[in-house]
Design a protein around this motif. Structure first.
Motif, PDB file in Angstrom:
ATOM      1  N   LYS A   1      51.560  25.219  41.740  1.00  0.00           N
ATOM      2  CA  LYS A   1      50.633  24.590  40.489  1.00  0.00           C
ATOM      3  C   LYS A   1      49.337  24.752  40.313  1.00  0.00           C
ATOM      4  O   LYS A   1      49.309  25.064  39.285  1.00  0.00           O
ATOM      5  CB  LYS A   1      50.531  22.623  41.034  1.00  0.00           C
ATOM      6  N   SER A   2      48.788  25.591  41.019  1.00  0.00           N
ATOM      7  CA  SER A   2      47.557  25.866  40.567  1.00  0.00           C
ATOM      8  C   SER A   2      47.109  27.258  40.210  1.00  0.00           C
ATOM      9  O   SER A   2      46.677  27.219  39.254  1.00  0.00           O
ATOM     10  CB  SER A   2      46.782  26.311  42.006  1.00  0.00           C
ATOM     11  N   TYR A   3      49.256  28.211  39.899  1.00  0.00           N
ATOM     12  CA  TYR A   3      48.947  29.123  39.386  1.00  0.00           C
ATOM     13  C   TYR A   3      49.086  28.666  37.734  1.00  0.00           C
ATOM     14  O   TYR A   3      49.004  29.412  37.140  1.00  0.00           O
ATOM     15  CB  TYR A   3      50.453  29.791  40.218  1.00  0.00           C
ATOM     16  N   ILE A   4      50.276  28.027  37.942  1.00  0.00           N
ATOM     17  CA  ILE A   4      51.007  27.578  36.623  1.00  0.00           C
ATOM     18  C   ILE A   4      49.906  26.773  35.603  1.00  0.00           C
ATOM     19  O   ILE A   4      49.341  27.198  34.376  1.00  0.00           O
ATOM     20  CB  ILE A   4      52.086  26.265  36.430  1.00  0.00           C
ATOM     21  N   ALA A   5      49.292  26.163  36.590  1.00  0.00           N
ATOM     22  CA  ALA A   5      47.380  26.103  35.903  1.00  0.00           C
ATOM     23  C   ALA A   5      46.163  26.900  35.335  1.00  0.00           C
ATOM     24  O   ALA A   5      45.880  26.499  34.221  1.00  0.00           O
ATOM     25  CB  ALA A   5      46.606  25.095  37.012  1.00  0.00           C
ATOM     26  N   THR A   6      46.408  27.778  36.427  1.00  0.00           N
ATOM     27  CA  THR A   6      45.404  29.187  35.873  1.00  0.00           C
ATOM     28  C   THR A   6      46.027  29.639  34.376  1.00  0.00           C
ATOM     29  O   THR A   6      45.765  29.409  33.788  1.00  0.00           O
ATOM     30  CB  THR A   6      45.841  29.984  36.817  1.00  0.00           C
ATOM     31  N   LEU A   7      47.705  29.977  34.269  1.00  0.00           N
ATOM     32  CA  LEU A   7      48.251  30.337  32.781  1.00  0.00           C
ATOM     33  C   LEU A   7      47.967  29.267  32.665  1.00  0.00           C
ATOM     34  O   LEU A   7      47.311  29.907  30.914  1.00  0.00           O
ATOM     35  CB  LEU A   7      49.501  30.511  33.644  1.00  0.00           C
ATOM     36  N   ALA A   8      47.982  27.766  32.590  1.00  0.00           N
ATOM     37  CA  ALA A   8      48.493  26.763  31.277  1.00  0.00           C
ATOM     38  C   ALA A   8      46.172  27.497  30.148  1.00  0.00           C
ATOM     39  O   ALA A   8      46.405  27.314  29.416  1.00  0.00           O
ATOM     40  CB  ALA A   8      48.402  25.700  31.544  1.00  0.00           C
ATOM     41  N   ALA A   9      46.020  27.742  31.970  1.00  0.00           N
ATOM     42  CA  ALA A   9      44.618  27.606  31.178  1.00  0.00           C
ATOM     43  C   ALA A   9      43.772  28.463  30.533  1.00  0.00           C
ATOM     44  O   ALA A   9      43.563  29.095  29.896  1.00  0.00           O
ATOM     45  CB  ALA A   9      43.296  27.682  32.373  1.00  0.00           C
ATOM     46  N   ILE A  10      44.654  29.778  31.195  1.00  0.00           N
ATOM     47  CA  ILE A  10      44.090  30.791  29.931  1.00  0.00           C
ATOM     48  C   ILE A  10      45.401  30.983  28.870  1.00  0.00           C
ATOM     49  O   ILE A  10      44.267  31.338  27.539  1.00  0.00           O
ATOM     50  CB  ILE A  10      44.735  32.313  30.756  1.00  0.00           C
ATOM     51  N   ALA A  11      46.089  30.639  28.348  1.00  0.00           N
ATOM     52  CA  ALA A  11      46.492  30.467  27.581  1.00  0.00           C
ATOM     53  C   ALA A  11      45.692  29.696  26.502  1.00  0.00           C
ATOM     54  O   ALA A  11      45.693  29.391  25.234  1.00  0.00           O
ATOM     55  CB  ALA A  11      48.013  29.814  27.291  1.00  0.00           C
ATOM     56  N   ASP A  12      45.441  28.371  26.942  1.00  0.00           N
ATOM     57  CA  ASP A  12      44.553  27.691  26.336  1.00  0.00           C
ATOM     58  C   ASP A  12      43.149  27.677  25.946  1.00  0.00           C
ATOM     59  O   ASP A  12      43.104  27.768  24.351  1.00  0.00           O
ATOM     60  CB  ASP A  12      44.217  25.867  27.302  1.00  0.00           C
ATOM     61  N   LEU A  13      42.616  28.278  26.500  1.00  0.00           N
ATOM     62  CA  LEU A  13      41.585  29.567  26.439  1.00  0.00           C
ATOM     63  C   LEU A  13      41.866  30.222  25.446  1.00  0.00           C
ATOM     64  O   LEU A  13      40.863  30.266  23.974  1.00  0.00           O
ATOM     65  CB  LEU A  13      40.999  30.585  27.010  1.00  0.00           C
ATOM     66  N   VAL A  14      43.173  30.842  25.252  1.00  0.00           N
ATOM     67  CA  VAL A  14      43.118  32.027  24.212  1.00  0.00           C
ATOM     68  C   VAL A  14      43.098  31.142  22.716  1.00  0.00           C
ATOM     69  O   VAL A  14      43.230  31.903  21.727  1.00  0.00           O
ATOM     70  CB  VAL A  14      44.432  33.184  24.256  1.00  0.00           C
TER      71      VAL A  14
END
Length: 343
Positions: free
Chosen positions: A154-167
């Motif tokens: 879940k922390s990996y998926i959370a990281t990808l989601a945070a990156i997408a939200d930043l972009v």
């Protein structure tokens, strides 16, 4: 044999949709402020700082930032700072540090050196009061909550989601914003996908290749790591563009290939590669598409920018089941610890 639905890995991976929902609400104001500063003072390039699964997330950041913002993204080699102590020139750059624990000495040394060299530091970290968070100029907490299984999910998926939200915040991309709004529901659906044919096929496997291209390379790297750490399978990740440069000599009967395909410009080339590899007689599985001779894995469609998150969510359930099937405990892989601290 343990019940695969009673592992911590199963429970934690299954929380991903709720984590993403929580994260997007909690980080909304911070993202808006960070995006304002990035637009007002655009960095000339981005430097990612990470290890392990977090470095795989950095691959996703590289492709998303380079394709959406046109900025060069480069991966830092932590030993340049932590071992060699070499001075660098990073003025007007953005250093994006990614970590679950935020306490590995080499990562901290890399971020400290980047700041001294003129870069601004942004931390994506699950432990909001960690040394990394204290060191960074800006922090985006992952909000994944405690993760007790050694295998990060879940922390990996959370990281990808945070990156997408930043972009999304940085670019003001309405399409990406709409895609992220759908993500929690799509993750729930992806978690229900049945990849048991893959589990059956790999029950006795000794080695395999995991293939992606572009944004999808990030989850190919992550899947290869999970095969190694939770299932005891020697798996290597390759870009579909690189597989023909030597590694394909290994592909054939008895050597499986797992392909992650997203619905963007890379799709046709990935399809052609999967069909060619299947023609060599080895078992080929493909998520996100179909190719002649390959076995399609049930996949949830979405915007190309988030399909990788959906694929890895489905994969985590299969990897957990495969680990148990092969006699491993996915929560306690041999010789591994949850927090790895390297210099």
């Amino acid at each position: 044999m343990m019940n695969p639905e009673q592992t911590l890995m199963f429970a934690e991976a299954g929380e991903s949709a709720a984590v993403v929902t929580r994260q997007r609400v909690a980080n909304a104001q911070a993202l808006a402020a960070i995006a304002d500063r990035l637009r007002g003072h655009p960095p000339r390039a981005v430097l990612t700082c990470a290890r392990g699964s977090s470095d795989h997330a950095a691959t996703y950041a590289k492709y998303l930032i380079e394709t959406r913002l046109g900025l060069l993204v480069s991966s830092a080699s932590p030993s340049v700072s932590s071992v060699y102590g070499a001075a660098q020139r990073l003025d007007d750059m953005l250093a994006v540090a990614i970590s679950q624990s935020g306490k590995s000495p080499d990562l901290l040394a890399t971020v400290e050196a980047a700041k001294q060299a003129g870069a601004a530091a942004l931390a994506l970290v699950n432990v909001a009061d960690s040394p990394l968070a204290a060191l960074a100029d800006d922090v985006l907490p992952l909000h994944a909550g405690p993760e007790r299984s050694v295998a990060a999910t879940k922390s990996y998926i959370a990281t990808l989601a945070a990156i997408a939200d930043l972009v999304r915040a940085w670019t003001g991309d309405a399409g990406l914003a709409a895609a992220l709004d759908t993500l929690p529901d799509l993750l729930r659906r992806a978690w229900a996908c049945d990849w048991s044919p893959l589990v059956d096929a790999l029950a006795d496997a000794r080695g395999l290749f995991v293939v992606g291209r572009g944004i999808g390379l990030a989850v190919a790297q992550e899947a290869a790591l999970k095969f190694k750490e939770t299932c005891g399978i020697q798996a290597e990740a390759f870009s579909a563009a690189e597989l023909k440069h030597g590694p394909m000599a290994l592909v054939g009967p008895g050597f499986p290939l797992i392909v992650f395909r997203q619905s963007d410009e890379t799709g046709p080339g990935v399809d052609a590669l999967a069909a060619e590899m299947a023609a060599r007689g080895g078992p080929v599985f493909i998520a996100g598409g179909e190719a002649a001779g390959a076995t399609p894995l049930p996949s949830i469609e979405g915007d190309a920018a988030i399909e990788s998150l959906l694929h890895i969510q489905s994969f985590y359930r299969a990897a957990n089941a495969l680990s148990v099937r092969r006699g491993f405990d996915p929560d306690k892989p041999p010789h591994l610890a949850k927090v790895t601290e390297t210099l």
